[in-house]
Design a protein around this motif. Structure first.
Motif, short mmCIF file in Angstrom:
data_model
loop_
_atom_site.label_atom_id
_atom_site.label_comp_id
_atom_site.label_asym_id
_atom_site.label_seq_id
_atom_site.Cartn_x
_atom_site.Cartn_y
_atom_site.Cartn_z
N ARG A 56 0.79 -1.35 0.11
CA ARG A 56 0.05 0.16 0.02
C ARG A 56 0.85 1.17 -0.09
O ARG A 56 1.92 1.27 0.44
CB ARG A 56 -0.81 0.19 1.30
N ALA A 95 -7.67 -1.05 -6.11
CA ALA A 95 -7.39 -0.66 -7.51
C ALA A 95 -5.52 -0.40 -7.51
O ALA A 95 -4.83 -0.97 -7.78
CB ALA A 95 -8.18 0.52 -8.05
N GLY A 97 -4.00 1.20 -4.58
CA GLY A 97 -3.71 1.03 -3.25
C GLY A 97 -3.13 2.32 -2.71
O GLY A 97 -2.40 2.22 -1.87
N HIS A 98 -3.70 3.38 -3.05
CA HIS A 98 -3.64 4.69 -2.65
C HIS A 98 -4.47 5.30 -1.50
O HIS A 98 -4.28 6.46 -0.91
CB HIS A 98 -3.24 5.90 -3.49
N GLY A 99 -5.36 4.33 -1.20
CA GLY A 99 -6.40 4.91 -0.31
C GLY A 99 -5.63 4.88 1.23
O GLY A 99 -5.07 4.19 1.69
N VAL A 156 -4.42 14.28 -10.70
CA VAL A 156 -3.09 14.87 -10.64
C VAL A 156 -2.03 13.97 -10.97
O VAL A 156 -1.03 13.91 -11.85
CB VAL A 156 -2.87 16.24 -10.03
N GLY A 161 -5.10 5.37 -8.50
CA GLY A 161 -6.17 4.66 -9.67
C GLY A 161 -6.75 5.86 -10.09
O GLY A 161 -6.73 6.81 -9.84
N HIS A 171 -10.50 15.89 -7.57
CA HIS A 171 -9.84 17.38 -8.18
C HIS A 171 -8.84 17.05 -9.08
O HIS A 171 -8.01 16.19 -9.16
CB HIS A 171 -9.56 17.84 -6.83
N ILE A 222 -16.67 -0.91 -9.18
CA ILE A 222 -17.04 -0.62 -10.39
C ILE A 222 -15.98 -1.25 -11.47
O ILE A 222 -14.70 -1.24 -11.46
CB ILE A 222 -16.72 1.02 -10.48
N TYR A 451 -12.41 16.62 2.77
CA TYR A 451 -12.32 15.85 1.34
C TYR A 451 -12.31 14.37 1.92
O TYR A 451 -11.17 13.95 2.20
CB TYR A 451 -11.31 16.17 0.53
C1 LIG Z 1 -0.09 10.52 -3.98
C2 LIG Z 1 -1.50 10.74 -4.27
C3 LIG Z 1 -1.91 11.59 -5.04
C4 LIG Z 1 -3.27 11.96 -5.11
N1 LIG Z 1 -3.85 12.98 -6.08
C5 LIG Z 1 -5.23 13.13 -6.24
C6 LIG Z 1 -5.72 13.92 -6.94
O1 LIG Z 1 -5.10 14.59 -7.82
N2 LIG Z 1 -6.94 14.18 -7.01
C7 LIG Z 1 -7.85 13.65 -6.12
O2 LIG Z 1 -9.18 13.86 -6.14
N3 LIG Z 1 -7.39 12.74 -5.28
C8 LIG Z 1 -6.09 12.41 -5.04
N4 LIG Z 1 -5.68 11.50 -4.29
C9 LIG Z 1 -6.54 10.89 -3.23
C10 LIG Z 1 -7.11 9.78 -4.16
O3 LIG Z 1 -8.24 9.85 -4.80
C11 LIG Z 1 -7.62 8.59 -3.03
O4 LIG Z 1 -6.28 8.15 -2.40
C12 LIG Z 1 -7.84 7.36 -4.01
O5 LIG Z 1 -8.65 6.62 -2.90
C13 LIG Z 1 -6.97 6.33 -4.48
O6 LIG Z 1 -7.18 5.42 -5.24
P1 LIG Z 1 -6.53 4.18 -5.57
O7 LIG Z 1 -7.33 3.29 -6.55
O8 LIG Z 1 -5.17 4.34 -5.92
O9 LIG Z 1 -6.60 3.40 -4.05
P2 LIG Z 1 -7.28 2.14 -3.52
O10 LIG Z 1 -6.66 1.95 -2.18
O11 LIG Z 1 -7.00 1.05 -4.52
O12 LIG Z 1 -8.55 2.39 -3.59
C14 LIG Z 1 -9.11 3.29 -2.54
C15 LIG Z 1 -10.44 2.92 -2.30
O13 LIG Z 1 -11.49 3.27 -3.47
C16 LIG Z 1 -12.25 2.28 -3.72
N5 LIG Z 1 -12.34 1.99 -5.07
C17 LIG Z 1 -10.90 1.84 -5.66
N6 LIG Z 1 -11.35 1.49 -7.23
C18 LIG Z 1 -12.46 1.08 -6.95
C19 LIG Z 1 -13.59 0.54 -8.11
N7 LIG Z 1 -12.95 0.25 -9.33
N8 LIG Z 1 -14.73 0.15 -7.69
C20 LIG Z 1 -15.13 0.36 -6.31
N9 LIG Z 1 -14.25 0.96 -5.52
C21 LIG Z 1 -13.10 1.17 -5.73
C22 LIG Z 1 -12.23 1.12 -2.63
O14 LIG Z 1 -13.04 1.48 -1.47
C23 LIG Z 1 -10.76 1.35 -2.19
O15 LIG Z 1 -10.59 1.04 -0.77
C24 LIG Z 1 -4.20 11.03 -4.20
C25 LIG Z 1 -3.68 10.56 -3.33
C26 LIG Z 1 -2.34 10.21 -3.22
C27 LIG Z 1 -1.87 8.94 -2.06
#
Ligand SMILES: Cc1cc2nc3c(=O)[nH]c(=O)nc-3n(C[C@H](O)[C@H](O)[C@H](O)COP(=O)(O)OP(=O)(O)OC[C@H]3O[C@@H](n4cnc5c(N)ncnc54)[C@H](O)[C@@H]3O)c2cc1C
Length: 496
Positions: A56, A95, A97-99, A156, A161, A171, A222, A451
């Protein structure tokens, strides 16, 4: 007697429970395996890539897995959910892993439904929209858009994901052109908590469609979304990156107030990022302010709005013109940038503000200075400021989606960063929470607005999903209809 009976029953129960866990671990391949399509894969603890598949971005309050199912179709997702439901095992979509929200830490020994192979991105022939797989990364989407000569709202950072950010609002740099990410979703496929697959749009399952766009983590998985794309409006950008010493804080933010909350905000496509950080080369004692201004070259207001900041005596200035596609790299959000490295603790405490109260900012700066100097392990901690243009976000869409904070002007987030060390966790939480509290006290808001995509996890549902009572009522109703057993409760849950 009753005591003895309790002991016997308890040991029987725990024996059965242990057997159940063991049989479950070994039976998942035997029972679920044949139900999956041929490219899907079940990864178990002990498999060589189990730990890399569980990695993660956030080390604090991590979810843990008894099995990870790499899915490739919506039927794989359905079958995995049905299997998990039959055995009352929790499941979680993964997806990129940035949650970061700490409720994810409540998810222990469940089944991870890993979506990264579902990353197909396909444009329609008429070029008006694109279908994006639920596991595509933001970087995948940016690359595909560039190749197709299209633009749309995205996050950005290249390493997150795409669908994940969109579920919480989304955003990004082009918010002032095309609205937030949620505003660009045309429809989505959703695998519900009972394993059934539905389409959601303004025409079908429209309440779920509304809820998904802002509170989406609570409702389903999704497999793909259909998304609007646009003929590019902003391919060339101007940027200016100032470094200011901390004593310029008041001048810089008072001027920024004019742009952020003043009339000018609606006229310009200008975006402001600022980062408070330690940079011993520039200032060995106090944190410095990195202050970046970006606007498309077509924005006629940009040069005048930037000019005033030069008068405040920056420590350094860097400026130039750049292609839109290179902005992630410039802003430190490219896929190889430091921000994309996994394995650190990052605690975020977001707050939306309508304007900058420089007295509160000064107190926050002092607190930031103190904590990052007293705890050397926090040296990479930052305070992040994001102010996106709202010039193309019409008032009429404020109720169209579950994203509640469109009227907020700036998003400010302490990101407490350090190498994992449990002894520091409480101090880090206190530090982040106290900075947020100082900013909140200095705002005129009667409720903290946070947020959801950055949430720490201690926020109340109304602080993430909106304080107008109808919003939570509507979300609860959708929850009763589509997830009555609250199976989707791991990411900033509406119902705890
Ligand atoms: C380095 C960094 C940069 C970021 N930049 C931005 C930015 O520019 N704009 C912004 O708005 N946010 C930004 N974020 C926040 C980002 O929106 C959240 O961290 C988001 O949850 C990351 O999604 P993930 O797929 O990478 O992580 P994951 O941990 O894989 O997903 C987070 C959660 O989203 C849900 N999820 C993901 N994909 C699906 C799917 N296909 N169907 C159903 N549920 C799903 C699940 O509940 C999961 O626990 C940033 C975060 C980080 C760490």
């Amino acid at each position: 007697m009753s005591g003895l009976r309790t002991v016997i029953l308890a040991s029987l129960c725990s024996a059965t429970f242990a057997q159940y866990i063991v049989s479950n671990d070994s039976s998942i391949s035997r029972i679920l395996g044949p139900r999956l399509t041929s490219n899907a894969r079940i990864i178990l603890p002990g498999d060589v890539d189990f730990s890399s598949s569980s990695e993660r971005w956030q080390e604090y309050a991590k979810p843990t897995f008894k099995a990870i199912v790499e899915v490739t179709t919506e039927s794989d997702i359905s079958e995995t959910i049905i299997y998990a439901n039959e055995r009352s095992i929790p499941f979680l979509a993964v997806a990129n892993g940035h949650g970061t929200v700490h409720s994810l830490g409540g998810f222990q020994h469940g089944i991870g439904i890993r979506l990264h192979k579902m990353n197909k991105i396909q444009f329609t022939e008429d070029g008006t929209h694109v279908t994006i797989g639920g596991g595509a990364s933001n970087g995948d989407v940016l690359q595909a858009l560039k190749a197709a000569n299209k633009q749309t709202s995205t996050g950005v950072c290249e390493c997150t994901g795409f669908v994940g950010p969109a579920l919480g609002g989304g955003h990004g740099l082009l918010e002032g052109h095309y609205g937030m990410m949620v505003d660009n979703i045309i429809d989505a496929l959703v695998v519900l908590a009972n394993g059934s697959v539905v389409t959601v749009s303004n025409e079908v399952n429209n309440e779920l469609f509304w809820a998904l766009r802002g509170a989406g983590h609570n409702f389903g998985i999704i497999p793909s979304i259909r998304y609007k794309v646009h003929t590019p409006e902003a391919l060339d950008w101007n940027y200016t990156i100032f470094m200011f010493s901390g004593n310029k804080l008041e001048q810089v933010y008072e001027t920024m107030n004019d742009i952020v909350v003043g009339r000018q905000q609606n006229l310009t496509k200008m975006i402001n990022y600022a980062v408070w950080m330690r940079n011993p080369e520039l200032d060995p004692v106090n944190p410095v302010i990195l202050f970046g201004i970006l606007y498309p070259t077509s924005d006629s207001h940009g040069p005048a709005l930037t000019a005033s900041f030069h008068d405040f005596g920056p420590l350094s200035v860097q400026s130039g013109q750049i292609s839109y596609w290179d902005l992630p790299e410039l802003t430190g959000n490219g896929k190889n940038s430091a921000i994309c490295q996994r394995g650190m603790v990052h605690m975020k405490f977001p707050i939306y503000l309508d304007k900058y109260n420089t007295t509160a900012l000064r107190s926050a700066y002092n607190e930031f200075n103190l904590a990052t100097s007293q705890v050397p392990a926090f040296k990479d901690t930052i305070l992040l400021f994001e102010a996106y243009s709202l010039s193309n976000v019409p008032d009429t869409i404020w109720t169209n989606t579950a994203f509640p904070w469109r009227n907020a002007r700036a998003l400010v987030t302490p990101v407490i960063t350090y190498q994992p060390d449990k002894r520091l966790d409480d101090t880090a939480i206190q530090f982040g929470a106290s900075i947020r509290q100082l900013l909140y006290q200095g705002s005129n808001s009667h409720e903290l607005r946070a947020y959801v995509n950055y949430a720490f996890g201690d926020e109340r549902p109304e602080q993430l999903y909106g304080n107008e009572p109808w919003r939570l009522t509507r979300l609860h109703r959708a929850k009763e209809q589509y997830d009555p057993n609250n199976r989707f409760r791991w990411y900033a849950p509406i119902i705890r």
